[in-house]
Design a protein around this motif. Structure first.
Motif, PDB file in Angstrom:
ATOM      1  N   ALA A 235       0.824  -1.207   0.000  1.00  9.16           N
ATOM      2  CA  ALA A 235       0.000   0.000   0.000  1.00  9.16           C
ATOM      3  C   ALA A 235       0.858   1.257   0.000  1.00  9.16           C
ATOM      4  CB  ALA A 235      -0.933  -0.006   1.209  1.00  9.16           C
ATOM      5  N   LEU A 236       1.935   1.253   0.774  1.00  9.81           N
ATOM      6  CA  LEU A 236       2.814   2.427   0.818  1.00  9.81           C
ATOM      7  C   LEU A 236       3.491   2.661  -0.524  1.00  9.81           C
ATOM      8  CD1 LEU A 236       4.299   1.908   4.374  1.00  9.81           C
ATOM      9  CD2 LEU A 236       2.932   3.859   3.637  1.00  9.81           C
ATOM     10  N   GLU A 237       3.867   1.580  -1.186  1.00  8.35           N
ATOM     11  CA  GLU A 237       4.470   1.736  -2.520  1.00  8.35           C
ATOM     12  C   GLU A 237       3.453   2.321  -3.497  1.00  8.35           C
ATOM     13  OE1 GLU A 237       5.710  -2.216  -3.253  1.00  8.35           O
ATOM     14  OE2 GLU A 237       7.582  -2.035  -2.133  1.00  8.35           O
ATOM     15  N   LEU A 238       2.212   1.835  -3.436  1.00  8.98           N
ATOM     16  CA  LEU A 238       1.179   2.344  -4.334  1.00  8.98           C
ATOM     17  C   LEU A 238       0.846   3.799  -4.022  1.00  8.98           C
ATOM     18  CD1 LEU A 238      -1.143  -0.791  -4.435  1.00  8.98           C
ATOM     19  CD2 LEU A 238       0.280   0.076  -6.296  1.00  8.98           C
ATOM     20  N   LEU A 239       0.882   4.167  -2.745  1.00  7.86           N
ATOM     21  CA  LEU A 239       0.658   5.565  -2.385  1.00  7.86           C
ATOM     22  C   LEU A 239       1.759   6.454  -2.943  1.00  7.86           C
ATOM     23  CD1 LEU A 239      -0.581   5.264   1.297  1.00  7.86           C
ATOM     24  CD2 LEU A 239      -1.850   6.248  -0.612  1.00  7.86           C
ATOM     25  N   ASP A 240       3.009   5.976  -2.882  1.00  7.52           N
ATOM     26  CA  ASP A 240       4.111   6.743  -3.464  1.00  7.52           C
ATOM     27  C   ASP A 240       3.907   6.915  -4.955  1.00  7.52           C
ATOM     28  OD1 ASP A 240       5.483   7.246  -1.144  1.00  7.52           O
ATOM     29  OD2 ASP A 240       6.732   5.465  -1.273  1.00  7.52           O
ATOM     30  N   ARG A 241       3.407   5.866  -5.607  1.00 14.13           N
ATOM     31  CA  ARG A 241       3.179   5.965  -7.054  1.00 14.13           C
ATOM     32  C   ARG A 241       2.048   6.937  -7.368  1.00 14.13           C
ATOM     33  NH1 ARG A 241       3.599  -0.185  -9.469  1.00 14.13           N
ATOM     34  NH2 ARG A 241       5.352  -0.871  -8.193  1.00 14.13           N
ATOM     35  N   SER A 242       1.057   7.023  -6.463  1.00 12.28           N
ATOM     36  CA  SER A 242      -0.071   7.914  -6.726  1.00 12.28           C
ATOM     37  C   SER A 242       0.297   9.374  -6.532  1.00 12.28           C
ATOM     38  CB  SER A 242      -1.249   7.570  -5.804  1.00 12.28           C
ATOM     39  OG  SER A 242      -0.975   7.943  -4.463  1.00 12.28           O
ATOM     40  N   ASP A 243       1.407   9.628  -5.805  1.00 10.90           N
ATOM     41  CA  ASP A 243       1.880  10.994  -5.654  1.00 10.90           C
ATOM     42  C   ASP A 243       2.451  11.436  -6.990  1.00 10.90           C
ATOM     43  OD1 ASP A 243       2.136  13.190  -4.100  1.00 10.90           O
ATOM     44  OD2 ASP A 243       3.995  12.579  -3.121  1.00 10.90           O
ATOM     45  N   PRO A 244       2.093  12.622  -7.501  1.00 13.08           N
ATOM     46  CA  PRO A 244       2.580  13.044  -8.804  1.00 13.08           C
ATOM     47  C   PRO A 244       4.092  12.917  -8.920  1.00 13.08           C
ATOM     48  CG  PRO A 244       0.938  14.569  -8.022  1.00 13.08           C
ATOM     49  CD  PRO A 244       1.196  13.596  -6.912  1.00 13.08           C
ATOM     50  N   ASP A 245       4.543  12.372 -10.055  1.00  8.09           N
ATOM     51  CA  ASP A 245       5.956  12.281 -10.419  1.00  8.09           C
ATOM     52  C   ASP A 245       6.711  11.194  -9.677  1.00  8.09           C
ATOM     53  OD1 ASP A 245       5.360  14.726 -11.786  1.00  8.09           O
ATOM     54  OD2 ASP A 245       5.731  15.744  -9.893  1.00  8.09           O
ATOM     55  N   THR A 246       6.023  10.359  -8.943  1.00  8.76           N
ATOM     56  CA  THR A 246       6.714   9.351  -8.157  1.00  8.76           C
ATOM     57  C   THR A 246       6.328   7.958  -8.623  1.00  8.76           C
ATOM     58  OG1 THR A 246       6.689  10.812  -6.266  1.00  8.76           O
ATOM     59  CG2 THR A 246       7.153   8.506  -5.826  1.00  8.76           C
ATOM     60  N   VAL A 247       7.290   7.235  -9.187  1.00 10.97           N
ATOM     61  CA  VAL A 247       7.067   5.849  -9.557  1.00 10.97           C
ATOM     62  C   VAL A 247       8.254   5.064  -9.042  1.00 10.97           C
ATOM     63  CG1 VAL A 247       6.687   4.218 -11.420  1.00 10.97           C
ATOM     64  CG2 VAL A 247       5.864   6.547 -11.649  1.00 10.97           C
ATOM     65  N   ASP A 248       8.010   4.034  -8.273  1.00 14.55           N
ATOM     66  CA  ASP A 248       9.090   3.245  -7.700  1.00 14.55           C
ATOM     67  C   ASP A 248       8.933   1.786  -8.064  1.00 14.55           C
ATOM     68  OD1 ASP A 248      10.400   5.331  -6.178  1.00 14.55           O
ATOM     69  OD2 ASP A 248       8.597   5.334  -4.946  1.00 14.55           O
ATOM     70  N   ALA A 249      10.053   1.117  -8.221  1.00 12.71           N
ATOM     71  CA  ALA A 249      10.020  -0.305  -8.514  1.00 12.71           C
ATOM     72  C   ALA A 249       9.430  -1.059  -7.336  1.00 12.71           C
ATOM     73  CB  ALA A 249      11.436  -0.799  -8.792  1.00 12.71           C
ATOM     74  N   PRO A 250       8.725  -2.177  -7.573  1.00 10.91           N
ATOM     75  CA  PRO A 250       8.109  -2.918  -6.477  1.00 10.91           C
ATOM     76  C   PRO A 250       9.158  -3.448  -5.504  1.00 10.91           C
ATOM     77  CG  PRO A 250       7.299  -3.674  -8.614  1.00 10.91           C
ATOM     78  CD  PRO A 250       8.461  -2.775  -8.884  1.00 10.91           C
ATOM     79  N   ALA A 251       8.812  -3.420  -4.233  1.00 10.93           N
ATOM     80  CA  ALA A 251       9.696  -3.992  -3.224  1.00 10.93           C
ATOM     81  C   ALA A 251       9.360  -5.457  -3.028  1.00 10.93           C
ATOM     82  CB  ALA A 251       9.543  -3.243  -1.897  1.00 10.93           C
ATOM     83  N   ASP A 252      10.290  -6.189  -2.431  1.00  8.64           N
ATOM     84  CA  ASP A 252      10.065  -7.604  -2.156  1.00  8.64           C
ATOM     85  C   ASP A 252       9.135  -7.724  -0.957  1.00  8.64           C
ATOM     86  OD1 ASP A 252      10.131 -10.280  -1.746  1.00  8.64           O
ATOM     87  OD2 ASP A 252      12.216 -10.363  -1.068  1.00  8.64           O
ATOM     88  N   THR A 253       7.954  -8.269  -1.148  1.00  4.26           N
ATOM     89  CA  THR A 253       6.988  -8.418  -0.056  1.00  4.26           C
ATOM     90  C   THR A 253       6.782  -9.887   0.296  1.00  4.26           C
ATOM     91  OG1 THR A 253       5.165  -8.451  -1.649  1.00  4.26           O
ATOM     92  CG2 THR A 253       5.761  -6.320  -0.722  1.00  4.26           C
ATOM     93  N   SER A 254       7.793 -10.700   0.069  1.00  3.10           N
ATOM     94  CA  SER A 254       7.643 -12.131   0.319  1.00  3.10           C
ATOM     95  C   SER A 254       7.908 -12.497   1.780  1.00  3.10           C
ATOM     96  CB  SER A 254       8.618 -12.918  -0.570  1.00  3.10           C
ATOM     97  OG  SER A 254       9.957 -12.525  -0.309  1.00  3.10           O
TER      98      SER A 254
END
Length: 464
Positions: A235-254
């Protein structure tokens, strides 16, 4: 448990259209936890109050409870203290209002109205309650509820773990309901049902437009998702992506789903970018800083926290963005000495503004790509030619790096007018430096690819 929503918008009875509940009726709904009732204690032209009363059935709550003692299935605060059950009732009975829909008053659904919300019994403490609601524009009164019939000096005397909450502010009804839907279970720090991955979608939908910029977004996300580590990380990664100009590679959630928090996650690109800008400002010794295109105030918050920056000015063309920045900075609550360090000005960066002159440094963090290319010369003339700070720091996406974002097609944000390759950015920076009497140093921000470079590119211009 009880929640009331009051407006003094005239005619106040229009609240019934927004909630899709007629003021002349009592509306009842059967829910898994009990029965919800919507009624109007008052409904006049000048003031209207809608009340949501949730009558919890202890027999229904027995299912799935694992209390340490049998009576715990019946002796608990669930029927009385606002919790995720009340949030669930909100979602069930006010579903259209939560989505901002009104067939009869669509224009009113989009309009901020004067509102007062009261939750008489809510588990939480006043300080945390204020931290959660005040950045959203609410005035918060969270009065601790004292314990009953306990003599002074008794070990159990004092305040209970509950507050009587009143929120006042001017908000869209949909925004107000979504704030409550997310934050009631966050304050209670418990969910009455099993939290599955689909809760991420509920959180992102209800938090759209405010959660990604909230200063307590990590705490909110963790608590809302019942401290499920992988869900909170995603969810935190998706929130960062929803912030304008912010796209981050997925983190390992295993990792183990039930591992103890704090959630360990990779620093987002937005955080790395802010740190790179701060480091560059320290490097050049800037004390008076302009944040041009400051948006909701993410960089301003970091600047304010560093006392080396004596004067901080945020500039944006959007008055709403400046209001969000003021809430994020909590300007009204800052001590006078701190408050005097900060200014927020509305201004268009493509027009000359004498107020922007005389600063040590100006930052354009993820701003230029939002301008149509024909407007860039106007920005260059305004910032580099007229304001002429000693240092200008510009960051922008590196288009070559976009191939590393799975599922990304086109540019990183729908409002981007262009995204440059490293060669295109270097060519533009060199041209501006030569024409305006600056030197320029190009740097990368974020984890670099050997072939495609960093995700963000940064130029540090020095005058003379």
């Amino acid at each position: 448990m009880l929640l009331t929503l009051t407006t003094t918008h005239r005619p106040a009875t229009d609240l019934g259209y927004l909630l899709v509940k007629h003021p002349d009726r009592v509306h009842s709904f059967d829910l898994p936890a009990g029965t919800a009732h919507v009624l109007y204690p008052e409904a006049g032209e000048e003031r209207c109050t809608a009340a949501l009363l949730l009558d919890v059935d202890p027999q229904r709550l027995r299912s799935g409870r694992a209390d340490a003692f049998t009576l715990g299935q019946y002796v608990n605060d669930r029927p009385y203290a606002a919790s995720s059950m009340l949030a669930g009732a909100l979602n069930h009975v006010f579903r259209s209002a939560l989505r901002g829909r009104s067939k009869d008053r669509p224009e009113l659904a989009a309009e901020p109205l004067p509102l007062e919300i009261r939750v008489p019994v809510l588990r939480g403490n006043p300080e945390l309650t204020a931290r959660l609601f005040e950045p959203l524009g609410w005035s918060v009164s969270a009065t601790p509820i004292p314990l009953d019939d306990v003599p002074a000096g008794h070990p159990l005397s004092g305040d209970s773990p509950y507050v009587d909450l009143t929120l006042t502010g001017t908000q869209r009804v949909a925004d107000a309901l979504n704030h409550l839907y997310v934050l009631l279970p966050v304050l209670d720090d418990a969910k009455h049902y099993w939290v599955a991955p689909d809760e991420i979608d509920k959180l992102l939908r209800s938090g759209e437009g405010w959660l990604s910029a909230h200063p307590e977004k990590v705490l909110i996300t963790r608590r809302y998702l019942a401290h499920r580590k992988s869900l909170a990380t995603t969810a935190l990664e998706l929130l960062d992506r929803s912030d304008p100009d912010t796209v981050d590679a997925p983190a390992d959630t295993s990792a183990d789903e039930e591992a103890e928090l704090p959630v360990v996650r990779k620093r987002s690109l937005a955080e790395q970018r802010r740190d790179a800008v701060l480091a560059a400002l320290h490097e050049v010794g800037a004390a008076k800083v302009l944040d041009l295109g400051c948006g909701g105030g993410a960089l301003l918050t970091a600047l304010l926290a560093d006392r080396r920056f004596r004067e901080i000015t945020g500039v944006d063309v959007s008055s709403r963005a400046l209001e969000m920045a003021a809430r994020r900075l909590r300007l009204e609550r800052l001590p006078d000495r701190q408050r005097e360090r900060v200014k927020l000005w509305q201004s268009a960066l493509t027009y000359r503004d004498d107020r922007l002159r005389g600063y040590d440094a100006a930052v354009l963090m993820e701003v230029i790509e939002h301008l149509d290319p024909p407007r860039l010369p106007a920005l260059e003339a305004s910032v580099f030619g007229h304001a002429k700070p000693d240092v200008v720091i510009v960051t922008t996406p590196n288009a070559e790096y976009n191939v590393h974002y799975e599922g990304l097609s086109g540019m990183r944000h729908s409002d981007h007018r262009f995204e440059w390759t490293r060669r295109e950015f270097a060519r533009w920076a060199a041209s501006v430096a030569t024409a305006r009497g600056y030197t320029v140093d190009i740097r990368g921000v974020g984890d670099e690819s050997a072939t495609d470079g960093p995700p963000t590119q940064m130029a540090v211009f020095r005058r003379g």
